[in-house]
Design an enzyme around this catalytic site. Sequence first.
Site, PDB file in Angstrom:
ATOM      1  N   CYS A 172       0.811  -1.224   0.000  1.00 24.66           N
ATOM      2  CA  CYS A 172       0.000   0.000   0.000  1.00 24.66           C
ATOM      3  C   CYS A 172       0.838   1.265   0.000  1.00 24.66           C
ATOM      4  O   CYS A 172       0.336   2.344  -0.331  1.00 24.66           O
ATOM      5  CB  CYS A 172      -0.934   0.008   1.205  1.00 24.66           C
ATOM      6  SG  CYS A 172      -2.003  -1.440   1.298  1.00 24.66           S
ATOM      7  N   HIS A 313      -4.276   7.334   5.759  1.00 21.42           N
ATOM      8  CA  HIS A 313      -4.371   6.051   5.077  1.00 21.42           C
ATOM      9  C   HIS A 313      -5.808   5.529   5.167  1.00 21.42           C
ATOM     10  O   HIS A 313      -6.371   5.084   4.169  1.00 21.42           O
ATOM     11  CB  HIS A 313      -3.384   5.055   5.688  1.00 21.42           C
ATOM     12  CG  HIS A 313      -3.202   3.828   4.859  1.00 21.42           C
ATOM     13  ND1 HIS A 313      -2.737   3.877   3.567  1.00 21.42           N
ATOM     14  CD2 HIS A 313      -3.440   2.510   5.133  1.00 21.42           C
ATOM     15  CE1 HIS A 313      -2.683   2.637   3.071  1.00 21.42           C
ATOM     16  NE2 HIS A 313      -3.104   1.808   3.995  1.00 21.42           N
ATOM     17  N   GLU A 324      -3.715   3.930  13.392  1.00 20.91           N
ATOM     18  CA  GLU A 324      -3.294   5.150  12.706  1.00 20.91           C
ATOM     19  C   GLU A 324      -3.608   6.378  13.557  1.00 20.91           C
ATOM     20  O   GLU A 324      -2.810   7.321  13.627  1.00 20.91           O
ATOM     21  CB  GLU A 324      -3.968   5.271  11.340  1.00 20.91           C
ATOM     22  CG  GLU A 324      -3.453   6.473  10.546  1.00 20.91           C
ATOM     23  CD  GLU A 324      -3.978   6.561   9.135  1.00 20.91           C
ATOM     24  OE1 GLU A 324      -3.376   7.298   8.322  1.00 20.91           O
ATOM     25  OE2 GLU A 324      -5.004   5.908   8.822  1.00 20.91           O
ATOM     26  N   LYS A 345      -9.978   7.327   0.978  1.00 16.98           N
ATOM     27  CA  LYS A 345     -10.541   6.002   0.687  1.00 16.98           C
ATOM     28  C   LYS A 345     -12.029   5.903   1.012  1.00 16.98           C
ATOM     29  O   LYS A 345     -12.703   4.997   0.531  1.00 16.98           O
ATOM     30  CB  LYS A 345      -9.771   4.924   1.444  1.00 16.98           C
ATOM     31  CG  LYS A 345      -8.345   4.721   0.968  1.00 16.98           C
ATOM     32  CD  LYS A 345      -7.651   3.615   1.739  1.00 16.98           C
ATOM     33  CE  LYS A 345      -6.203   3.477   1.312  1.00 16.98           C
ATOM     34  NZ  LYS A 345      -5.395   4.652   1.687  1.00 16.98           N
ATOM     35  N   HIS A 350     -10.065   1.432  -1.697  1.00 14.82           N
ATOM     36  CA  HIS A 350      -8.634   1.226  -1.447  1.00 14.82           C
ATOM     37  C   HIS A 350      -7.946   0.787  -2.739  1.00 14.82           C
ATOM     38  O   HIS A 350      -8.027  -0.377  -3.126  1.00 14.82           O
ATOM     39  CB  HIS A 350      -8.465   0.140  -0.385  1.00 14.82           C
ATOM     40  CG  HIS A 350      -7.094   0.088   0.228  1.00 14.82           C
ATOM     41  ND1 HIS A 350      -5.967   0.568  -0.396  1.00 14.82           N
ATOM     42  CD2 HIS A 350      -6.665  -0.415   1.421  1.00 14.82           C
ATOM     43  CE1 HIS A 350      -4.916   0.354   0.375  1.00 14.82           C
ATOM     44  NE2 HIS A 350      -5.308  -0.226   1.478  1.00 14.82           N
ATOM     45  N   PHE A 409       0.859  -3.588   3.997  1.00 16.26           N
ATOM     46  CA  PHE A 409       1.130  -4.964   4.394  1.00 16.26           C
ATOM     47  C   PHE A 409       2.629  -5.144   4.634  1.00 16.26           C
ATOM     48  O   PHE A 409       3.456  -4.469   4.029  1.00 16.26           O
ATOM     49  CB  PHE A 409       0.688  -5.935   3.300  1.00 16.26           C
ATOM     50  CG  PHE A 409      -0.804  -6.145   3.225  1.00 16.26           C
ATOM     51  CD1 PHE A 409      -1.639  -5.833   4.283  1.00 16.26           C
ATOM     52  CD2 PHE A 409      -1.382  -6.682   2.084  1.00 16.26           C
ATOM     53  CE1 PHE A 409      -3.004  -6.043   4.218  1.00 16.26           C
ATOM     54  CE2 PHE A 409      -2.744  -6.896   2.001  1.00 16.26           C
ATOM     55  CZ  PHE A 409      -3.559  -6.570   3.076  1.00 16.26           C
TER      56      PHE A 409
END
Length: 423
Positions: A172, A313, A324, A345, A350, A409
């Site tokens: 990502c 994010h 986050e 998003k 995403h 990830f």
Amino acid sequence: MLRQFKQPRRVVITGMGCVTPIGIGRQNFWAALTAGESGVRRIECFDVSKSPVKIAAEVRDFDWEAQLNPKDRKHVPRTVPLALAAAREAIEDAAISPENFTLEQRRSVGVVLGTGGGGLAFTERQYAYWYNGPTNKASVYTIPASTHGGLSSELSMAFGLRGLSHIVSSGCTSSTDAIAYAAQHIALGRQDMMLSGGVDAPIAPGILAGFNLMTVLTSDWNDQPQRASRPFSLNRSGIVLGEGAWIYMLEELEHARERDAKIYAEVTGYGATCDAYHRVRLEESGDEPARAMKLALQDAGRSPQEVDYVNLHGTSTVLNDRIETSALKIALNGRAIATPMSATKSQIGHPQGASGAAGLGAALCAMHTGMIPPTINLDEPDPECDLDYVANTARRADVRVALCNCIGFGSKNSALVVEKLVE
């Protein structure tokens, strides 16, 4: 001609191109962002009748075939026409004409793209042709088209750009890392201009099934798709996949000034860390995402008090949004509660490796429209997510310094700082 300076050179953004689930072209993207529109719908590009997840943020109303020569259409992944269209807009917006460049000028312009899945969906389709028929639909270029590196090559070939041509694939965070990598090459005098950003198109049966196996996708909102992506909301239940391309022309400042180029922003800071913790889960403390943001601010020479906006994010998963939020409190200290932030998003889903480039687009939107895009579907915030996420409605603001955050990830964390250019 490339100029070698003893000190790092300043890097600015002079062109922007977008192909997104909420609008084709940067102006349409910005308008939809500030209006709080959602691009999430029922999936149309394949049959989802047997899938528990039936929604995604697909790119619609886009002339896919117009981007490619007819003989090439079966030989490239869906990411290629997305990237080509966004790159064409970025080049036109930057007011350059690569077709008229000298050989030396062509060698001074490179390409660095970020992608998560690259050609995975294309590979999936080709193998289906091969094993299930009709085999004559399979492409002879299955292997090169399936590699991530083919994406940057397609842009280099399309525009005759002979500088470096690279792909960054770090999950990502891919496009945030790619933009920083491109900026560093300009700062060090290795290229004068770089076409950089992110593209991804992970909406395919096998990819959807793989994400669903990890139980990270939401299926609770199949009947209300536009409400499905809801970062920081108490009743959020997972990611909505998205796709798209956000590509920028990065340029050395004096090079841009010499040709009287329009300048969107200066790229001033970058930081990257790794939790070294788990294949997909974040470490609970949020220390490493926070450190990435601190490093980016330190690189930019900015304090938390100087940040006017944070693009988040914001995946819409229970764990990621909470962590986050904690990371932001660490990174911005007591300033976090007073800093407006939003999660793109919530509107575009995403888009995996293109996430950071999409977030940069939202930050530029805030800078140049004077409106911070909202986090939509935030009707009842999670009590553990207690920052100012600019809920549901865009907010007027003067944004001069923006921080863009990405978490990926493999416990990867990256952050980018961009600023309005101070003459």
